[in-house]
Design an enzyme around this catalytic site. Sequence first.
Site, PDB file in Angstrom:
ATOM      1  N   ARG A 113      11.641  -5.475   4.429  1.00  0.00           N
ATOM      2  CA  ARG A 113      11.269  -4.071   4.263  1.00  0.00           C
ATOM      3  C   ARG A 113      12.167  -3.134   5.076  1.00  0.00           C
ATOM      4  O   ARG A 113      12.490  -3.409   6.216  1.00  0.00           O
ATOM      5  CB  ARG A 113       9.815  -3.873   4.716  1.00  0.00           C
ATOM      6  CG  ARG A 113       9.369  -2.422   4.664  1.00  0.00           C
ATOM      7  CD  ARG A 113       7.889  -2.295   4.605  1.00  0.00           C
ATOM      8  NE  ARG A 113       7.241  -2.438   5.900  1.00  0.00           N
ATOM      9  CZ  ARG A 113       5.936  -2.310   6.064  1.00  0.00           C
ATOM     10  NH1 ARG A 113       5.156  -2.077   5.022  1.00  0.00           N
ATOM     11  NH2 ARG A 113       5.402  -2.453   7.257  1.00  0.00           N
ATOM     12  N   ARG A 148      -9.810   0.105   8.980  1.00  0.00           N
ATOM     13  CA  ARG A 148      -9.291  -1.228   9.281  1.00  0.00           C
ATOM     14  C   ARG A 148     -10.308  -2.054  10.048  1.00  0.00           C
ATOM     15  O   ARG A 148     -10.035  -3.212  10.346  1.00  0.00           O
ATOM     16  CB  ARG A 148      -8.034  -1.102  10.130  1.00  0.00           C
ATOM     17  CG  ARG A 148      -6.717  -1.153   9.339  1.00  0.00           C
ATOM     18  CD  ARG A 148      -5.616  -0.895  10.335  1.00  0.00           C
ATOM     19  NE  ARG A 148      -4.349  -1.477  10.017  1.00  0.00           N
ATOM     20  CZ  ARG A 148      -3.329  -0.807   9.480  1.00  0.00           C
ATOM     21  NH1 ARG A 148      -3.472   0.421   9.115  1.00  0.00           N
ATOM     22  NH2 ARG A 148      -2.171  -1.419   9.303  1.00  0.00           N
ATOM     23  N   ARG A 187      11.233  -1.192  10.747  1.00  0.00           N
ATOM     24  CA  ARG A 187      10.200  -0.843  11.730  1.00  0.00           C
ATOM     25  C   ARG A 187      10.144  -1.890  12.843  1.00  0.00           C
ATOM     26  O   ARG A 187      10.253  -3.083  12.581  1.00  0.00           O
ATOM     27  CB  ARG A 187       8.837  -0.779  11.031  1.00  0.00           C
ATOM     28  CG  ARG A 187       8.580   0.542  10.360  1.00  0.00           C
ATOM     29  CD  ARG A 187       7.364   0.534   9.493  1.00  0.00           C
ATOM     30  NE  ARG A 187       6.160  -0.035  10.085  1.00  0.00           N
ATOM     31  CZ  ARG A 187       4.974  -0.051   9.491  1.00  0.00           C
ATOM     32  NH1 ARG A 187       4.825   0.484   8.290  1.00  0.00           N
ATOM     33  NH2 ARG A 187       3.937  -0.595  10.072  1.00  0.00           N
ATOM     34  N   LYS A 212       0.835  -1.214   0.000  1.00  0.00           N
ATOM     35  CA  LYS A 212       0.000   0.000   0.000  1.00  0.00           C
ATOM     36  C   LYS A 212       0.866   1.259   0.000  1.00  0.00           C
ATOM     37  O   LYS A 212       0.606   2.190  -0.763  1.00  0.00           O
ATOM     38  CB  LYS A 212      -0.927   0.021   1.228  1.00  0.00           C
ATOM     39  CG  LYS A 212      -1.911  -1.147   1.283  1.00  0.00           C
ATOM     40  CD  LYS A 212      -2.953  -0.964   2.373  1.00  0.00           C
ATOM     41  CE  LYS A 212      -2.391  -0.910   3.766  1.00  0.00           C
ATOM     42  NZ  LYS A 212      -1.690  -2.133   4.205  1.00  0.00           N
TER      43      LYS A 212
HETATM   44  P1  AMP Z   1       0.555   0.699   9.075  1.00  0.00           P
HETATM   45  O1  AMP Z   1       1.695   1.623   8.855  1.00  0.00           O
HETATM   46  O2  AMP Z   1      -0.660   1.057   8.246  1.00  0.00           O
HETATM   47  O3  AMP Z   1       0.938  -0.755   8.941  1.00  0.00           O
HETATM   48  O4  AMP Z   1       0.085   0.898  10.608  1.00  0.00           O
HETATM   49  C1  AMP Z   1       0.965   0.627  11.682  1.00  0.00           C
HETATM   50  C2  AMP Z   1       0.180   0.458  12.966  1.00  0.00           C
HETATM   51  O5  AMP Z   1      -0.549   1.658  13.267  1.00  0.00           O
HETATM   52  C3  AMP Z   1      -0.887  -0.644  12.937  1.00  0.00           C
HETATM   53  O6  AMP Z   1      -0.358  -1.929  13.196  1.00  0.00           O
HETATM   54  C4  AMP Z   1      -1.827  -0.163  14.040  1.00  0.00           C
HETATM   55  O7  AMP Z   1      -1.303  -0.429  15.336  1.00  0.00           O
HETATM   56  C5  AMP Z   1      -1.813   1.356  13.837  1.00  0.00           C
HETATM   57  N1  AMP Z   1      -2.873   1.764  12.872  1.00  0.00           N
HETATM   58  C6  AMP Z   1      -2.687   2.329  11.651  1.00  0.00           C
HETATM   59  N2  AMP Z   1      -3.874   2.560  11.053  1.00  0.00           N
HETATM   60  C7  AMP Z   1      -4.821   2.146  11.918  1.00  0.00           C
HETATM   61  C8  AMP Z   1      -6.237   2.100  11.879  1.00  0.00           C
HETATM   62  N3  AMP Z   1      -6.939   2.543  10.799  1.00  0.00           N
HETATM   63  N4  AMP Z   1      -6.899   1.589  12.954  1.00  0.00           N
HETATM   64  C9  AMP Z   1      -6.238   1.159  14.038  1.00  0.00           C
HETATM   65  N5  AMP Z   1      -4.899   1.142  14.140  1.00  0.00           N
HETATM   66  C10 AMP Z   1      -4.182   1.638  13.092  1.00  0.00           C
END
Ligand code: AMP
Length: 230
Positions: free
Chosen positions: A132, A93, A165, A18
């Site tokens: 990554r 999500r 990360r 994404k």
């Molecule tokens: P990402 O970078 O999109 O993989 O997000 C990293 C982390 O941020 C996720 O594993 C969640 O802990 C938190 N997070 C990001 N977006 C959301 C969301 N829409 N709802 C809840 N937690 C989120």
Amino acid sequence: MALRPLDIVLLGAPGSGKGTQSARIAPAFCLTHISTGEILRAAVAAGSALGVAARESMKTGELAPDGIVIRIIRERLSEPDTAAGFMLDGFPRTLDQAVALDEMLAEADRQLTLVLLIDVPDRELVQRLADRRTCSDCKRGYNLVFEPPKVPSVCDACGGELYQRDDDDEAIVRHRLEVYVRQTAPLSGYYRAKGILATVYGGGRNPDQVYGDIKQVLTAARRQGASQPA
Ligand code: AMP
């Protein structure tokens, strides 16, 4: 006749690409890119109240509370740079987040144009996340196998240092994938029922090939929108 804004959601498991695809789509289609993960990581780094509230869930691979992320998106979507079209990456999500998004868009007399699902098999996701790396300055993403930096550990774009990360650790990755299957994957049914889901297959393909398919889908959506009143 005014062009209808392209308001889209990018859906896909962690590691499905994404972020990589967003970096191509946003400039090409003039969309404002909104990543809840990036907003939350910046808040954690800044030590703000929002960061403190989200830090623990992020560290363990759980989702941050719905109320927090819904508030972030409500505020972000009220900013003027989203008026000509936006792309949400990592939101919604959960079903509650999806319903809240529909409601806030309806209040603004808007609705989603399209939800783009990037479909990648689980076994490939685990490997991709292990490979990554992310630039600590400009946040550009790399894959050590498919898209390595020219100089190890250094960002091609800005010279920043690349890092892995914390939540890309293998045990946390497996948990994030379980959370995805349980809480986020059902959203594809929600959007399919609304007739706005488009799926692009991302398994075993490089980012340019996947982007080629995405470009076709979005170009068709934009053309369709142009023939409808805004
Ligand atoms: P990402 O970078 O999109 O993989 O997000 C990293 C982390 O941020 C996720 O594993 C969640 O802990 C938190 N997070 C990001 N977006 C959301 C969301 N829409 N709802 C809840 N937690 C989120």
